[in-house]
Design a protein around this motif. Structure first.
Motif, PDB file in Angstrom:
ATOM      1  N   ALA A 103      73.304   8.143  48.523  1.00  0.00           N
ATOM      2  CA  ALA A 103      73.268   7.424  50.011  1.00  0.00           C
ATOM      3  C   ALA A 103      72.325   6.053  49.735  1.00  0.00           C
ATOM      4  N   LYS A 104      73.106   5.162  50.131  1.00  0.00           N
ATOM      5  CA  LYS A 104      72.563   3.867  49.978  1.00  0.00           C
ATOM      6  C   LYS A 104      73.160   2.909  51.426  1.00  0.00           C
ATOM      7  N   THR A 105      72.210   2.154  51.926  1.00  0.00           N
ATOM      8  CA  THR A 105      72.610   1.259  53.079  1.00  0.00           C
ATOM      9  C   THR A 105      72.345  -0.151  52.473  1.00  0.00           C
ATOM     10  N   MET A 106      73.467  -0.757  52.557  1.00  0.00           N
ATOM     11  CA  MET A 106      73.703  -2.157  52.062  1.00  0.00           C
ATOM     12  C   MET A 106      74.119  -3.275  53.026  1.00  0.00           C
ATOM     13  N   ALA A 107      73.860  -4.317  52.889  1.00  0.00           N
ATOM     14  CA  ALA A 107      74.522  -5.408  53.704  1.00  0.00           C
ATOM     15  C   ALA A 107      75.682  -6.283  52.905  1.00  0.00           C
ATOM     16  N   ILE A 108      76.649  -6.339  53.557  1.00  0.00           N
ATOM     17  CA  ILE A 108      78.040  -6.767  52.772  1.00  0.00           C
ATOM     18  C   ILE A 108      78.472  -7.862  53.754  1.00  0.00           C
ATOM     19  N   ASP A 109      78.422  -9.026  53.007  1.00  0.00           N
ATOM     20  CA  ASP A 109      78.693 -10.243  53.674  1.00  0.00           C
ATOM     21  C   ASP A 109      80.080 -10.832  53.506  1.00  0.00           C
ATOM     22  N   ALA A 110      80.898 -10.041  52.611  1.00  0.00           N
ATOM     23  CA  ALA A 110      82.298 -10.287  52.427  1.00  0.00           C
ATOM     24  C   ALA A 110      83.111  -9.650  53.509  1.00  0.00           C
ATOM     25  N   ARG A 111      84.533 -10.068  53.742  1.00  0.00           N
ATOM     26  CA  ARG A 111      85.316  -9.256  54.839  1.00  0.00           C
ATOM     27  C   ARG A 111      85.686  -7.776  54.288  1.00  0.00           C
ATOM     28  N   TYR A 112      85.913  -7.799  52.952  1.00  0.00           N
ATOM     29  CA  TYR A 112      86.334  -6.361  52.315  1.00  0.00           C
ATOM     30  C   TYR A 112      85.359  -5.730  51.255  1.00  0.00           C
ATOM     31  N   VAL A 113      85.587  -4.428  51.320  1.00  0.00           N
ATOM     32  CA  VAL A 113      84.506  -3.921  50.368  1.00  0.00           C
ATOM     33  C   VAL A 113      85.463  -2.597  49.782  1.00  0.00           C
ATOM     34  N   ARG A 114      85.229  -2.373  48.455  1.00  0.00           N
ATOM     35  CA  ARG A 114      85.615  -1.001  47.806  1.00  0.00           C
ATOM     36  C   ARG A 114      84.835  -0.925  46.979  1.00  0.00           C
ATOM     37  N   PHE A 115      84.894   0.488  46.461  1.00  0.00           N
ATOM     38  CA  PHE A 115      83.965   1.121  45.330  1.00  0.00           C
ATOM     39  C   PHE A 115      84.754   1.770  44.309  1.00  0.00           C
ATOM     40  N   SER A 116      84.182   1.760  43.064  1.00  0.00           N
ATOM     41  CA  SER A 116      84.911   2.182  42.077  1.00  0.00           C
ATOM     42  C   SER A 116      83.941   2.729  41.021  1.00  0.00           C
TER      43      SER A 116
END
Length: 135
Positions: A103-116
């Motif tokens: 579990a991780k909370t993070m700030a994403i400044d980009a419009r899109y995010v994905r995980f790999s």
């Protein structure tokens, strides 16, 4: 002076009568939006599982959580401005605990995010990944 005050009072009453019931004020509703991006997917040995893109819109913080039975596994965070070209955000990698959960909370400044996730073990592994944010 009394005539001016009386005239203003009448004007305010006319405005109040005209607008009565047509204006309402409400506080914004904050809702939690969960997104199950991967649910108990088997990732073959040497296989790669990449989620679909999550549109962050006007949201900045996202919590990512789930399970992976590869306790030495790492889930990479990739960001994009157009949901087409993604770049790895090495500052935001997700590591799995010895219990197989993360579990991780993070700030994403980009419009899109994905995980790999790349399975570098010799056997198939099972991945569940949920992303949640508040709007």
């Amino acid at each position: 002076m009394d005539a001016l005050i009386l005239a203003n009072h009448v004007d305010l009453e006319a405005i109040d009568t005209t607008l009565n019931g047509t204006l309402s004020v409400s506080a914004p509703v904050i809702t939690t939006t969960p997104n199950t991006l991967v649910s108990a997917v088997s990732v073959a040995a040497a296989g790669v599982e990449t989620t679909s893109a999550l549109d962050m819109g006007g949201v900045r913080n996202v919590m990512v959580f789930g399970s992976l039975d590869d306790t030495s596994g790492e889930i990479k965070v990739q960001v994009s401005s157009d949901s087409s070209t993604f770049y790895e955000n090495s500052e935001q990698a997700i590591y799995v605990s010895s219990s197989g959960e993360y579990a991780k909370t993070m700030a994403i400044d980009a419009r899109y995010v994905r995980f790999s996730y790349t399975n570098s073990s010799g056997t198939a592994k099972t991945l569940t990944l949920i992303a949640s944010f508040k709007k």
